[in-house]
Design a protein around this motif. Structure first.
Motif, PDB file in Angstrom:
ATOM      1  N   PRO A  33       0.811  -1.225   0.000  1.00  0.00           N
ATOM      2  CA  PRO A  33       0.000   0.000   0.000  1.00  0.00           C
ATOM      3  C   PRO A  33       0.846   1.278   0.000  1.00  0.00           C
ATOM      4  CG  PRO A  33      -0.901  -1.591   1.549  1.00  0.00           C
ATOM      5  CD  PRO A  33       0.425  -2.142   1.084  1.00  0.00           C
ATOM      6  N   ASN A  95       2.956  13.019  -8.824  1.00  0.00           N
ATOM      7  CA  ASN A  95       2.307  12.012  -7.974  1.00  0.00           C
ATOM      8  C   ASN A  95       0.843  12.442  -7.813  1.00  0.00           C
ATOM      9  OD1 ASN A  95       2.299  14.075  -5.913  1.00  0.00           O
ATOM     10  ND2 ASN A  95       4.440  13.545  -5.556  1.00  0.00           N
ATOM     11  N   MET A  96       0.069  11.623  -7.126  1.00  0.00           N
ATOM     12  CA  MET A  96      -1.358  11.954  -6.979  1.00  0.00           C
ATOM     13  C   MET A  96      -1.543  13.273  -6.231  1.00  0.00           C
ATOM     14  SD  MET A  96      -3.719  12.017  -4.364  1.00  0.00           S
ATOM     15  CE  MET A  96      -5.478  12.134  -4.296  1.00  0.00           C
ATOM     16  N   THR A  97      -0.764  13.467  -5.163  1.00  0.00           N
ATOM     17  CA  THR A  97      -0.968  14.651  -4.319  1.00  0.00           C
ATOM     18  C   THR A  97      -0.734  15.939  -5.113  1.00  0.00           C
ATOM     19  OG1 THR A  97      -0.279  13.362  -2.401  1.00  0.00           O
ATOM     20  CG2 THR A  97      -0.255  15.756  -2.151  1.00  0.00           C
ATOM     21  N   HIS A 124      -7.235   9.741   2.696  1.00  0.00           N
ATOM     22  CA  HIS A 124      -5.816  10.115   2.746  1.00  0.00           C
ATOM     23  C   HIS A 124      -5.745  11.642   2.616  1.00  0.00           C
ATOM     24  CE1 HIS A 124      -1.742  10.578   1.049  1.00  0.00           C
ATOM     25  NE2 HIS A 124      -1.468   9.351   1.477  1.00  0.00           N
ATOM     26  N   SER A 173     -10.917   3.508  -2.030  1.00  0.00           N
ATOM     27  CA  SER A 173     -10.569   2.563  -0.972  1.00  0.00           C
ATOM     28  C   SER A 173      -9.602   3.233  -0.001  1.00  0.00           C
ATOM     29  CB  SER A 173      -9.930   1.315  -1.578  1.00  0.00           C
ATOM     30  OG  SER A 173      -9.536   0.431  -0.549  1.00  0.00           O
ATOM     31  N   ASN A 175      -6.500   3.567   2.429  1.00  0.00           N
ATOM     32  CA  ASN A 175      -5.181   2.951   2.610  1.00  0.00           C
ATOM     33  C   ASN A 175      -4.863   2.717   4.084  1.00  0.00           C
ATOM     34  OD1 ASN A 175      -4.876   5.789   3.074  1.00  0.00           O
ATOM     35  ND2 ASN A 175      -2.669   5.536   2.959  1.00  0.00           N
ATOM     36  N   ASP A 200     -10.366   9.351  -5.515  1.00  0.00           N
ATOM     37  CA  ASP A 200      -8.978   8.956  -5.297  1.00  0.00           C
ATOM     38  C   ASP A 200      -8.924   7.435  -5.396  1.00  0.00           C
ATOM     39  OD1 ASP A 200      -6.572   8.133  -4.289  1.00  0.00           O
ATOM     40  OD2 ASP A 200      -6.789   9.099  -2.336  1.00  0.00           O
ATOM     41  N   VAL A 202      -6.050   5.680  -5.646  1.00  0.00           N
ATOM     42  CA  VAL A 202      -4.661   5.244  -5.436  1.00  0.00           C
ATOM     43  C   VAL A 202      -4.600   3.863  -4.792  1.00  0.00           C
ATOM     44  CG1 VAL A 202      -2.501   5.743  -4.221  1.00  0.00           C
ATOM     45  CG2 VAL A 202      -3.733   7.590  -5.340  1.00  0.00           C
ATOM     46  N   HIS A 203      -5.372   3.657  -3.736  1.00  0.00           N
ATOM     47  CA  HIS A 203      -5.285   2.378  -3.025  1.00  0.00           C
ATOM     48  C   HIS A 203      -6.156   1.291  -3.670  1.00  0.00           C
ATOM     49  CE1 HIS A 203      -4.323  -0.253   0.241  1.00  0.00           C
ATOM     50  NE2 HIS A 203      -5.580  -0.451   0.517  1.00  0.00           N
ATOM     51  N   SER A 223      -1.855   6.439  -8.802  1.00  0.00           N
ATOM     52  CA  SER A 223      -0.400   6.556  -8.794  1.00  0.00           C
ATOM     53  C   SER A 223       0.211   5.245  -9.263  1.00  0.00           C
ATOM     54  CB  SER A 223       0.075   6.841  -7.368  1.00  0.00           C
ATOM     55  OG  SER A 223       0.446   8.177  -7.223  1.00  0.00           O
ATOM     56  N   LYS A 226       1.977   2.363  -7.110  1.00  0.00           N
ATOM     57  CA  LYS A 226       1.207   1.417  -6.296  1.00  0.00           C
ATOM     58  C   LYS A 226       0.829   0.195  -7.133  1.00  0.00           C
ATOM     59  CE  LYS A 226       0.643   4.678  -3.040  1.00  0.00           C
ATOM     60  NZ  LYS A 226       1.070   4.669  -1.660  1.00  0.00           N
TER      61      LYS A 226
HETATM   62  C1  LIG Z   1      -5.337   6.347  -0.762  1.00  0.00           C
HETATM   63  C2  LIG Z   1      -4.189   7.221  -1.132  1.00  0.00           C
HETATM   64  N1  LIG Z   1      -4.425   8.415  -1.687  1.00  0.00           N
HETATM   65  C3  LIG Z   1      -3.442   9.242  -2.049  1.00  0.00           C
HETATM   66  C4  LIG Z   1      -2.131   8.905  -1.851  1.00  0.00           C
HETATM   67  C5  LIG Z   1      -1.063   9.871  -2.271  1.00  0.00           C
HETATM   68  O1  LIG Z   1      -0.453   9.394  -3.414  1.00  0.00           O
HETATM   69  P1  LIG Z   1       0.901  10.037  -3.946  1.00  0.00           P
HETATM   70  O2  LIG Z   1       2.007   9.474  -3.108  1.00  0.00           O
HETATM   71  O3  LIG Z   1       0.977   9.601  -5.369  1.00  0.00           O
HETATM   72  O4  LIG Z   1       0.794  11.509  -3.813  1.00  0.00           O
HETATM   73  C6  LIG Z   1      -1.825   7.677  -1.263  1.00  0.00           C
HETATM   74  C7  LIG Z   1      -0.428   7.311  -0.990  1.00  0.00           C
HETATM   75  O5  LIG Z   1      -0.142   6.486  -0.159  1.00  0.00           O
HETATM   76  C8  LIG Z   1      -2.876   6.803  -0.904  1.00  0.00           C
HETATM   77  O6  LIG Z   1      -2.641   5.615  -0.362  1.00  0.00           O
END
Ligand SMILES: Cc1ncc(COP(=O)(O)O)c(C=O)c1O
Length: 411
Positions: A33, A95-97, A124, A173, A175, A200, A202-203, A223, A226
């Protein structure tokens, strides 16, 4: 190709890092994760780009043209992963953020004082911070309540979404807790008031098939690191939406989607790796099209990961002092990860001891600080999180359980 539990045995040789040993022990990467390991094929795509094609875009020579084609192919591969109509809906970023902050800036230009944004207590910070930032502009941010069982309170969501709601931001989901959220409810409620839905993923993306046509979000972020790829963020935007927004951008850059959302030069080599990562996943599936192979592969990968998580969850909860947080693993969709606390042992101490035994798990809040706070676990040092990826095995679960039994016994 019937894969089942065999998938880990068959794929492990593809991941060079899995062979790493420390103090005579093989490392068990149960930290998916926070980022999965990377197969050789992805590593080779990245280094191969530097060896043969390294160039900037839109030039009048071969390496530049090849770079343009590679980026287009990476967008198309991600479109297939997400069920998007084409690569035109796929933008890349750091990255996602960072992408979500950029989206927040663009959306801010559309909002007026008193407009509302709805976020959740389960998310997150990557899908909260960029929206909380809008309070500086007089936007009201409302938070959907997290229930003690680790699920969102959808009645509360319905109550918080109203006539002034312009954006609803929710994870697919968690994380921290593994919860899979009900995107259909969020879509119905946000659509009813004309609000944009930001998901989002990502997870979620490493474990489940995503179909943006069915989910129907306005924006979806994930992202690649992951899902067996490099550190690259991905933004899907509903066709036509990026053109409507005014993202931060230079007048010299391409003003059309998806480039419109991408500032500066992208990490081209990493994008070659993103394409290879999607193809790597698809390589475990069957079907005529890339999309069909991705869906079939993710079904097999997800089933293997889920079986490991179910077994670990069942057995870890038998250990003295252990509490599992988040929804049960057998009630509807659930991400293959398990977060626990052990009475009398801080997560950090347990993670360190496991780390010394070559068992790589995470402790704390993993930037999902809000749910850990709401559950009252911040002071206790947060959670001990074990995540399962395609390459994890039953033997690794055995090793983890044996070490945890020792930790629980010696409390
Ligand atoms: C659910 C979730 N959203 C967003 C993020 C942020 O992703 P990034 O590291 O690509 O900014 C994460 C990173 O762990 C995540 O698990």
């Amino acid at each position: 190709m019937a894969l089942g539990a065999d998938i880990a045995r068959r794929c492990r040789g593809d991941f060079p890092s899995l062979a790493r040993r420390e103090d005579g022990r093989t490392l068990a990467f149960l930290d998916g994760p926070a980022g999965t390991q990377v197969p050789a094929r992805v590593i080779e795509a990245i280094s191969g780009y530097y060896r043969t094609q390294n160039a900037n875009t839109h030039g009048q020579f071969a390496t530049s043209r090849e770079t343009d084609a590679m980026i287009a192919a990476a967008r198309a591969a991600v479109a297939a992963l997400l069920g998007a109509p084409s690569g035109r809906e796929i933008s890349f970023g750091q990255n996602m953020t960072t992408l979500c902050y950029a989206l927040g800036h663009a959306i801010a230009r559309e909002l007026r004082e008193g407009d509302e944004v709805v976020i959740t207590e389960l998310d997150h910070e990557g899908n909260r911070g960029p929206w909380l930032m809008l309070r500086e502009r007089g936007v009201v941010v409302r938070e959907v309540r997290l229930r003690p069982d680790g699920r969102l309170d959808y009645e509360d969501m319905a109550a918080r979404i109203g006539a002034r709601t312009r954006v609803v931001a929710m994870g697919l989901s968690s994380n921290a807790l593994g919860t899979v959220n009900d995107a259909a409810v969020a879509r119905r409620l946000s659509r009813a008031v004309g609000a944009w839905l930001v998901l989002d993923a990502v997870h979620y993306a490493p474990h489940f098939a995503i179909d943006v046509a069915a989910l129907d979000p306005d924006f979806l972020l994930c992202s690649a690191y992951k899902f067996y790829g490099p550190h690259v963020g991905i933004l899907y935007a509903r066709p036509g939406l990026l053109e409507r927004l005014e993202p931060d951008r230079l007048r010299t850059q391409d003003q059309t989607a998806p480039d419109r959302f991408e500032t500066g030069t992208l990490n081209h080599a990493a994008l070659a790796g993103v394409k290879a990562a999607v193809e790597y996943i698809a390589g475990w599936g069957e079907g005529e099209t890339l999309r069909a192979r991705i869906l079939s592969a993710l079904a097999a990968i997800g089933a293997h990961e889920h079986a490991l998580a179910v077994r670990y969850d069942r057995e870890v909860r038998r250990l003295p002092g252990v509490t599992r947080w988040g929804p049960p693993l057998d009630e509807g969709p659930r991400a293959p990860m398990v977060s626990i606390t052990i009475d009398g042992v801080r997560a950090e101490d347990a993670a360190r001891r496991l780390g010394e035994a070559g068992l790589l798990v995470w402790d704390g809040h993993f930037f999902a600080a809000r749910p850990v706070e709401v559950l009252g676990l911040i002071e206790r040092g947060g959670l001990l999180r074990t995540g399962f990826s395609m390459y994890n095995t039953d033997e690794e679960v055995d090793r983890l359980l044996a070490s945890l039994a020792e930790i629980a016994r010696r409390r």
